[in-house]
Design an enzyme around this catalytic site. Structure first.
Site, short mmCIF file in Angstrom:
data_model
loop_
_atom_site.label_atom_id
_atom_site.label_comp_id
_atom_site.label_asym_id
_atom_site.label_seq_id
_atom_site.Cartn_x
_atom_site.Cartn_y
_atom_site.Cartn_z
N ARG A 284 35.90 -5.28 -135.49
CA ARG A 284 37.01 -5.41 -136.01
C ARG A 284 38.09 -4.38 -135.79
O ARG A 284 37.45 -3.12 -136.03
CB ARG A 284 36.98 -5.39 -137.52
N LYS B 26 45.03 0.54 -147.10
CA LYS B 26 45.17 0.17 -145.69
C LYS B 26 46.48 0.42 -145.03
O LYS B 26 46.63 1.52 -144.79
CB LYS B 26 44.72 -1.27 -145.67
#
Lengths: 394, 394
Positions: free
Chosen positions: B369, B221
């Site tokens: 998101r 990430k």
């Protein structure tokens, strides 16, 4: 030209797999360590570059779907399946061999049921299998008992839950009798788990045919998947519904993107998945498997035996008697795709061999280990390796 | 130029991390999904090519030593350490997050000792943590109890062995109080395990400072390690001698090449290793970490808050009131590096947003998101994203 060199020339000329060699990146080193790390298939660098630059760099998150990342573990499992005698839908790729041994053993103990309290492990196996088996036994409340494969039949009984065996001994190169031992395990009502690290890609395994229950293997040896490339787990179709993984990560959920609090296992081989698959390494492996297109594992086995026979022949011709002792069985039915030679100064000998362009490896305390990968090792390589070995030992 | 667009221009001009953007491969897509898969650092493709072509292809087996493959897990762990506030020697890289959660939880329960029979898990955590916690509880004979982080202090007690918490809620973006909750866990005499997947690389973590016992995190990430790149495990130095891994693979042995039948764990963080490390993915991650050279995590956090503040400001300016509801906390101390907006048609909206070049993701059933990676997302991106969102919602 020496007599063995002349023989090598003839054997290479007749080699039906000889054409595969150009599909690998090789140089003038004689590489007899493909049983530790397979050579680089020439198709891999370009494919990895595409995965990195285009799939990750340009498509980014979209690649999980558009580049087939999400389904890679089972898709690549199906590519490995024919090499180990498995029908599709029974193998998933991912995690290390050690982690897959853990899934398989805890799964096996659970399949065997409560009444069976003993886990048997091949006492000659690669150490990690024994360490992980000990942990699996401890966590499931079973007793671990190490047993040499030859002694297995006498050790099996009503108490046996599962047995973990290595198909080929990593040190001696001895091939164990997978059909016979699996049948013995089943006769005792236990679950048979096989480690194929040193056999897959070198010889026929016959997982489906011989009724193996669970199996694991790495992909960086004879499958040439690259350093530390992901391992695989085979769960026989009949067992899949009862396979209860100790590592039920979200990738093994029936509905992984449902993000549900409760765990519900996916059907089929998917149940062996755990976390997010390691895509770059996994797709390098997928590319590496291209070299198997059109290759028969029987032809690979035939050449493997011819290579190891010829190596022993050359060693006998070149190396003074008594200087090394072959610890690999002479009988074809008991031999994997490597030759292990014992000599007192093995560590030092291997160092000098490598300096002279013959790469094998040393296994403590006294073994010279030479692996023969039929897809890229030729008979002239074998003759040269034996010749350089003789010079080094002199 | 609209008022927000003008503000964006000024904010970008003052951005001390603005120069980092050129170190990534980006295009005209507004990529707000770095909290799912980070963008490709420009240095990675060349380094991966070297790993594949030269290290694997030419040096082959020699690379385990000569290219530093064998020590990669701890070396790269030490590169991640300063980003999560850890001194060297406490982090190893390898395996997936799920597998590391398993090691950490079984290890934590064993550290806590026999008398404590309850394992608490963040009820709002990413599902895999709950599934793995359930397995860890089952295998260690503990009871698993899911608890919302806010309710944790009341749930702790003499029975609590260990607690697994997620630093940032993957859905809402809520940042949990790591110092306070860790202290509460310790006050109850239990072991605190944190999942840093959604915080590492986006905000200061302070593992050493706040006395965290064990932690895990992914690297794909905010650390931009690539799809499915290996995760990591932090074992606080004081605990290392007592860390008893349920996955004692040969890489964690005190003498891995001794090939001994008996397991003896290595000292230090090495004990968290399992099997052969996945080199191609791992060295891609190592290259990706170069972008952190000279970057202060405090500066990253400051920009992250400025980006999310500005996004909320632009959404308020562009999107009709009531059309979306922000489920991410407004207070800085409770916010990670993402903004989650709820709207009934979130799945459809995200699809159309992506078609228009704004990439975030949809989390079932109704959440949009948006992740903000301070190293490569700028304020003009944020303004455009909000503008396109408003058009899409209209």
């Amino acid at each position: 030209m020496s007599e063995p060199a002349e023989r090598a020339r003839k054997l290479d000329a007749l080699d039906e797999l000889g054409g595969k060699r150009v599909e690998f990146v090789l140089d003038d080193v004689i590489y007899l360590d493909g049983n530790s790390l397979g050579a680089l298939p020439a198709v891999v660098p370009g494919r990895v570059e595409d995965v990195v630059r285009r799939q990750w760099g340009e498509l980014r998150i979209r690649s999980w779907e558009e580049s087939g990342w999400w389904t890679a573990p089972e898709r690549i499992g199906d590519r490995i399946a024919p090499l180990v005698g498995a029908a599709p839908g029974q193998i998933v790729v991912g995690d290390s061999t050690s982690v897959n041994v853990f899934k398989a053993l805890v799964g096996a103990v659970r399949m065997a049921g409560e009444g069976r309290d003993e886990l048997l492990v091949d006492a000659t196996t690669f150490p990690t299998d024994g360490y992980i088996a000990e942990s699996a036994a401890r966590l499931t409340g079973r007793t671990l008992r190490p047993v040499a494969p030859a002694d297995l039949p006498g050790a099996l009984g009503d108490r046996t839950a599962a047995v973990l065996l290595n198909h080929v001994d990593y040190r001696t190169g001895r091939l164990h009798d997978l059909p016979g031992l699996t049948a013995a395990v089943h006769e005792a009502g236990a679950v048979a788990v096989w480690d194929l690290c040193h056999s897959a890609g070198a010889l026929p395994v016959g997982l489906d045919e011989y009724g193996v229950d669970l199996a694991v293997g790495c992909t960086y040896k004879y499958l040439n998947g690259g350093p530390g490339s992901p391992a695989y787990l085979y769960v026989r179709r009949e067992w899949q519904d009862r396979f209860d993984s100790p590592l039920p990560g979200w990738n093994s959920h029936a509905e992984p993107f449902g993000m549900r609090a409760g765990y519900e296992p996916a059907p089929g081989a998917l149940r062996g998945r755990v976390g997010t698959p390691d895509i770059v390494s996994m797709l390098a492996l997928e590319a590496a498997l291209d070299v198997w297109d059109g290759v028969s594992v029987d032809a690979v086995r035939a050449k493997s035996l011819a290579l190891t026979d010829f190596f022993l022949e050359c060693v006998a011709a070149y190396v003074p008697e008594g200087r090394v002792e072959c610890v690999t069985p002479v009988a074809h039915g008991e031999r994997g795709s490597q030759i292990a030679l014992r000599c007192d100064d093995a560590g030092d000998v291997m160092k000098r061999l490598i300096e002279r362009g013959v790469v094998g490896d040393f296994r403590a305390p006294d073994v010279l280990r030479f692996g023969f990968t039929p897809l890229y090792v030729g008979f002239a390589d074998v003759e040269r390796a034996a010749r350089v070995l003789a010079q080094t030992l002199a």
